[in-house]
Design a protein around this motif. Structure first.
Motif, PDB file in Angstrom:
ATOM      1  N   GLY A 267       0.780  -1.230   0.000  1.00 44.19           N
ATOM      2  CA  GLY A 267       0.000   0.000   0.000  1.00 44.19           C
ATOM      3  C   GLY A 267       0.812   1.280   0.000  1.00 44.19           C
ATOM      4  N   TYR A 268       1.710   1.420   0.949  1.00 41.68           N
ATOM      5  CA  TYR A 268       2.507   2.650   1.039  1.00 41.68           C
ATOM      6  C   TYR A 268       3.317   2.866  -0.239  1.00 41.68           C
ATOM      7  CZ  TYR A 268       5.871   6.098   2.729  1.00 41.68           C
ATOM      8  OH  TYR A 268       6.651   7.224   2.871  1.00 41.68           O
ATOM      9  N   GLU A 269       3.814   1.787  -0.800  1.00 39.21           N
ATOM     10  CA  GLU A 269       4.583   1.865  -2.039  1.00 39.21           C
ATOM     11  C   GLU A 269       3.725   2.428  -3.179  1.00 39.21           C
ATOM     12  OE1 GLU A 269       7.408  -1.224  -4.584  1.00 39.21           O
ATOM     13  OE2 GLU A 269       5.828  -2.036  -3.319  1.00 39.21           O
ATOM     14  N   ILE A 270       2.456   2.026  -3.216  1.00 40.09           N
ATOM     15  CA  ILE A 270       1.539   2.540  -4.238  1.00 40.09           C
ATOM     16  C   ILE A 270       1.366   4.042  -4.078  1.00 40.09           C
ATOM     17  CG2 ILE A 270      -0.864   2.526  -5.034  1.00 40.09           C
ATOM     18  CD1 ILE A 270      -0.859  -0.529  -4.328  1.00 40.09           C
ATOM     19  N   THR A 271       1.137   4.507  -2.843  1.00 41.97           N
ATOM     20  CA  THR A 271       0.934   5.942  -2.619  1.00 41.97           C
ATOM     21  C   THR A 271       2.170   6.740  -3.018  1.00 41.97           C
ATOM     22  OG1 THR A 271       1.638   5.890  -0.289  1.00 41.97           O
ATOM     23  CG2 THR A 271      -0.717   5.568  -0.740  1.00 41.97           C
ATOM     24  N   GLN A 272       3.338   6.225  -2.701  1.00 45.74           N
ATOM     25  CA  GLN A 272       4.580   6.931  -3.017  1.00 45.74           C
ATOM     26  C   GLN A 272       4.859   6.950  -4.518  1.00 45.74           C
ATOM     27  OE1 GLN A 272       6.200   8.810  -0.586  1.00 45.74           O
ATOM     28  NE2 GLN A 272       4.241   8.169   0.267  1.00 45.74           N
ATOM     29  N   LYS A 273       4.532   5.868  -5.191  1.00 43.75           N
ATOM     30  CA  LYS A 273       4.748   5.791  -6.639  1.00 43.75           C
ATOM     31  C   LYS A 273       3.853   6.794  -7.363  1.00 43.75           C
ATOM     32  CE  LYS A 273       6.791   3.712 -10.105  1.00 43.75           C
ATOM     33  NZ  LYS A 273       8.227   3.851 -10.320  1.00 43.75           N
ATOM     34  N   VAL A 274       2.607   6.903  -6.926  1.00 42.09           N
ATOM     35  CA  VAL A 274       1.683   7.867  -7.527  1.00 42.09           C
ATOM     36  C   VAL A 274       2.189   9.285  -7.296  1.00 42.09           C
ATOM     37  CG1 VAL A 274      -0.646   8.850  -7.376  1.00 42.09           C
ATOM     38  CG2 VAL A 274      -0.332   6.363  -7.452  1.00 42.09           C
ATOM     39  N   LYS A 275       2.641   9.555  -6.084  1.00 43.23           N
ATOM     40  CA  LYS A 275       3.173  10.882  -5.764  1.00 43.23           C
ATOM     41  C   LYS A 275       4.389  11.193  -6.648  1.00 43.23           C
ATOM     42  CE  LYS A 275       3.304  12.157  -1.396  1.00 43.23           C
ATOM     43  NZ  LYS A 275       3.740  12.351   0.005  1.00 43.23           N
ATOM     44  N   GLU A 276       5.260  10.205  -6.811  1.00 48.24           N
ATOM     45  CA  GLU A 276       6.471  10.378  -7.632  1.00 48.24           C
ATOM     46  C   GLU A 276       6.117  10.629  -9.098  1.00 48.24           C
ATOM     47  OE1 GLU A 276       9.688   7.337  -9.530  1.00 48.24           O
ATOM     48  OE2 GLU A 276       9.197   7.011  -7.416  1.00 48.24           O
ATOM     49  N   ILE A 277       5.237   9.800  -9.654  1.00 50.02           N
ATOM     50  CA  ILE A 277       4.859   9.910 -11.067  1.00 50.02           C
ATOM     51  C   ILE A 277       4.204  11.254 -11.361  1.00 50.02           C
ATOM     52  CG2 ILE A 277       3.292   8.989 -12.831  1.00 50.02           C
ATOM     53  CD1 ILE A 277       3.803   6.200 -11.599  1.00 50.02           C
ATOM     54  N   THR A 278       3.394  11.745 -10.422  1.00 47.11           N
ATOM     55  CA  THR A 278       2.654  12.996 -10.649  1.00 47.11           C
ATOM     56  C   THR A 278       3.389  14.214 -10.094  1.00 47.11           C
ATOM     57  OG1 THR A 278       1.365  12.787  -8.601  1.00 47.11           O
ATOM     58  CG2 THR A 278       0.439  11.771 -10.604  1.00 47.11           C
TER      59      THR A 278
ATOM     60  N   GLU B 231      -0.493 -11.222  -0.931  1.00 51.46           N
ATOM     61  CA  GLU B 231       0.611 -12.068  -0.489  1.00 51.46           C
ATOM     62  C   GLU B 231       1.207 -11.395   0.742  1.00 51.46           C
ATOM     63  OE1 GLU B 231       4.779 -12.498  -2.574  1.00 51.46           O
ATOM     64  OE2 GLU B 231       3.216 -13.437  -3.794  1.00 51.46           O
ATOM     65  N   VAL B 232       1.322 -12.123   1.827  1.00 55.36           N
ATOM     66  CA  VAL B 232       1.873 -11.555   3.058  1.00 55.36           C
ATOM     67  C   VAL B 232       3.319 -12.016   3.201  1.00 55.36           C
ATOM     68  CG1 VAL B 232       1.649 -11.406   5.556  1.00 55.36           C
ATOM     69  CG2 VAL B 232      -0.404 -11.539   4.132  1.00 55.36           C
ATOM     70  N   ALA B 233       4.206 -11.062   3.470  1.00 52.95           N
ATOM     71  CA  ALA B 233       5.628 -11.379   3.641  1.00 52.95           C
ATOM     72  C   ALA B 233       6.134 -10.671   4.897  1.00 52.95           C
ATOM     73  CB  ALA B 233       6.428 -10.923   2.430  1.00 52.95           C
ATOM     74  N   LYS B 234       7.101 -11.291   5.535  1.00 49.16           N
ATOM     75  CA  LYS B 234       7.709 -10.683   6.712  1.00 49.16           C
ATOM     76  C   LYS B 234       8.896  -9.835   6.258  1.00 49.16           C
ATOM     77  CE  LYS B 234       8.698 -11.883  11.447  1.00 49.16           C
ATOM     78  NZ  LYS B 234       8.769 -12.955  12.424  1.00 49.16           N
ATOM     79  N   VAL B 235       8.838  -8.562   6.580  1.00 49.07           N
ATOM     80  CA  VAL B 235       9.896  -7.621   6.212  1.00 49.07           C
ATOM     81  C   VAL B 235      10.304  -6.871   7.470  1.00 49.07           C
ATOM     82  CG1 VAL B 235      10.500  -5.632   4.775  1.00 49.07           C
ATOM     83  CG2 VAL B 235       8.923  -7.362   3.892  1.00 49.07           C
ATOM     84  N   ASP B 236      11.569  -6.973   7.854  1.00 46.23           N
ATOM     85  CA  ASP B 236      12.064  -6.298   9.060  1.00 46.23           C
ATOM     86  C   ASP B 236      11.191  -6.600  10.279  1.00 46.23           C
ATOM     87  OD1 ASP B 236      14.127  -5.156   7.586  1.00 46.23           O
ATOM     88  OD2 ASP B 236      12.925  -3.387   7.089  1.00 46.23           O
ATOM     89  N   ASN B 237      10.884  -7.874  10.480  1.00 48.10           N
ATOM     90  CA  ASN B 237      10.062  -8.345  11.603  1.00 48.10           C
ATOM     91  C   ASN B 237       8.639  -7.791  11.603  1.00 48.10           C
ATOM     92  OD1 ASN B 237      11.867 -10.129  12.766  1.00 48.10           O
ATOM     93  ND2 ASN B 237      12.891  -8.490  13.914  1.00 48.10           N
ATOM     94  N   ARG B 238       8.168  -7.333  10.444  1.00 44.21           N
ATOM     95  CA  ARG B 238       6.795  -6.856  10.314  1.00 44.21           C
ATOM     96  C   ARG B 238       6.143  -7.578   9.147  1.00 44.21           C
ATOM     97  NH1 ARG B 238       7.145  -0.647   9.488  1.00 44.21           N
ATOM     98  NH2 ARG B 238       5.043  -1.092   8.820  1.00 44.21           N
TER      99      ARG B 238
ATOM    100  N   ARG C  47       3.940  -7.562   5.904  1.00 46.94           N
ATOM    101  CA  ARG C  47       3.598  -6.587   4.872  1.00 46.94           C
ATOM    102  C   ARG C  47       2.721  -7.289   3.841  1.00 46.94           C
ATOM    103  NH1 ARG C  47       8.493  -3.500   2.424  1.00 46.94           N
ATOM    104  NH2 ARG C  47       8.191  -2.242   4.284  1.00 46.94           N
ATOM    105  N   LYS C  48       1.612  -6.632   3.479  1.00 52.19           N
ATOM    106  CA  LYS C  48       0.708  -7.173   2.463  1.00 52.19           C
ATOM    107  C   LYS C  48       1.108  -6.639   1.096  1.00 52.19           C
ATOM    108  CE  LYS C  48      -3.780  -8.006   4.580  1.00 52.19           C
ATOM    109  NZ  LYS C  48      -5.197  -7.602   4.549  1.00 52.19           N
ATOM    110  N   TYR C  49       1.376  -7.561   0.199  1.00 52.56           N
ATOM    111  CA  TYR C  49       1.655  -7.200  -1.193  1.00 52.56           C
ATOM    112  C   TYR C  49       0.432  -7.536  -2.038  1.00 52.56           C
ATOM    113  CZ  TYR C  49       6.625  -6.576  -0.216  1.00 52.56           C
ATOM    114  OH  TYR C  49       7.824  -6.124   0.268  1.00 52.56           O
ATOM    115  N   TYR C  50       0.097  -6.644  -2.925  1.00 49.40           N
ATOM    116  CA  TYR C  50      -1.040  -6.835  -3.819  1.00 49.40           C
ATOM    117  C   TYR C  50      -0.519  -7.087  -5.224  1.00 49.40           C
ATOM    118  CZ  TYR C  50      -3.546  -4.830   0.093  1.00 49.40           C
ATOM    119  OH  TYR C  50      -4.048  -4.585   1.347  1.00 49.40           O
TER     120      TYR C  50
END
Length: 112
Positions: free
Chosen positions: A27-38, A65-72, A74-77
């Motif tokens: 999710g956060y990656e999506i928001t940042q990518k949109v901000k970057e592109i625009t 897809e759920v993955a463990k990243v830095d002991n957290r 993270r949901k990947y879509y």
């Protein structure tokens, strides 16, 4: 942004297109990518993004897809096969909408 309501109707298409291009994203990656592109013109809030992601998932357009990243966790879509087909349809719809709006706003401007 003053015209954020205009983007609201395109949020699902934006998400689908980004996932088509990038494979899987969280999710956060999506928001940042949109901000970057625009160049910062479009900021998608969590309050808009996550309901949209959940709706697309419920419609079987996205897999999670759920993955463990830095002991957290993270949901990947990512797109399902149905989601890939729907992306093509949504992009065609959006292109037609943009073309029609351009003709309405500037009738003298020709579109090839």
């Amino acid at each position: 942004m003053g015209n954020s309501k205009l983007y609201k109707g395109s949020l699902h298409t934006i998400i689908l297109k980004l996932l088509e291009e990038n494979g899987k994203m969280y999710g956060y990656e999506i928001t940042q990518k949109v901000k970057e592109i625009t160049n910062g013109e479009l900021n998608i809030t969590e309050g808009a993004l996550y309901p949209a992601l959940h709706k697309l998932e419920a419609e079987d357009l996205l897999d999670v897809e759920v993955a463990k990243v830095d002991n957290r966790l993270r949901k990947y879509y990512k797109l399902t096969e149905k989601g890939s087909k729907e992306t093509v349809n949504k992009l065609k719809e959006l292109e037609n909408y943009i073309r029609n709006m351009q003709v309405l706003v500037n009738p003298n401007w020709s579109i090839e």
